[in-house]
Design an enzyme around this catalytic site. Sequence first.
Site, mmCIF file in Angstrom:
data_model
loop_
_atom_site.group_PDB
_atom_site.id
_atom_site.type_symbol
_atom_site.label_atom_id
_atom_site.label_comp_id
_atom_site.label_asym_id
_atom_site.label_seq_id
_atom_site.Cartn_x
_atom_site.Cartn_y
_atom_site.Cartn_z
ATOM 1 C CG HIS A 86 -2.152 -0.816 0.924
ATOM 2 N ND1 HIS A 86 -2.897 -1.249 1.631
ATOM 3 C CD2 HIS A 86 -2.801 -1.226 -0.529
ATOM 4 C CE1 HIS A 86 -4.165 -1.770 1.171
ATOM 5 N NE2 HIS A 86 -3.710 -1.851 -0.247
ATOM 6 C CG ASP A 101 -6.232 -5.038 -2.414
ATOM 7 O OD1 ASP A 101 -6.485 -4.719 -3.718
ATOM 8 O OD2 ASP A 101 -5.437 -5.919 -2.096
#
Length: 264
Positions: free
Chosen positions: A90, A145
């Site tokens: 991320h 995500d």
Amino acid sequence: MSYQTLQFGVEKGVANIMFARPEQANTLTPELIDELKDVVARCDQDNDIRAVVLSAAPGPFFCAGGDLGKFLEAGDKLSHFMEEMLEDFHPTMELLARMDAPVVAAVDGVTAGIGFSFVLCSSFCIVSPNANFTMAYTGAGLTPDGGASFFLPKIVGLRRAEELMITNRTLSAEEAVEWGIANQVVPQDQLMASAQGLAYKLANGPTKAFGNVRRLLIDSFSNDLSTQLHLEGKSIARMGGSPDGQEGIRAFLEKRTPRFTGRF
């Protein structure tokens, strides 16, 4: 550094990142995450890199999401495996979205799951008629995500974003343009030339200003007007004092094409 899951090179200020696992549908693995982390950091830190093209090796897939086989292998440790993987991944996606060098996604083929997220966090997206897009997550009992839930509703609106994420509807290349996910459709044999042409044009521009524009736009969704005005004021003042800002003003007044360097 040599890479096993992607190809990376720089030419004339443009970095090319190409997913290179076509036999595995360019799905995301811990190895690809590690290599992507390295190349995106290089793109962010190297002032000579002033635009990025994100593409995939020729084949039917741009990126089909995460490698579900790896997920299955993790067994009852899957939750920990995912958390550990995304802890690395991320920050890389955030850096890809917020760095100075604009990212041009060149998409040919199936784009699903995290592949869709790569497109959403890019600055521009050029597609071939073969491109199609699906969220795919809930089809495997999962949730999005890679920033998908941040970017998608801002691009297409809440209703359409929820439709894509809940029903896993597939968008064609033309629909992706209509919905604002892609910028244009070009013939397959012109895809890379079009993406590279745009990237080379961007690489001759005011790179630091491009980065500030991108960050201002991303931050605008969570800021109130007063905060956004403050950030705009700080940004334009800083750019005005930069070499590219000074050059741009002089070139405008002298009625000539500016020669930007992309540096402070």
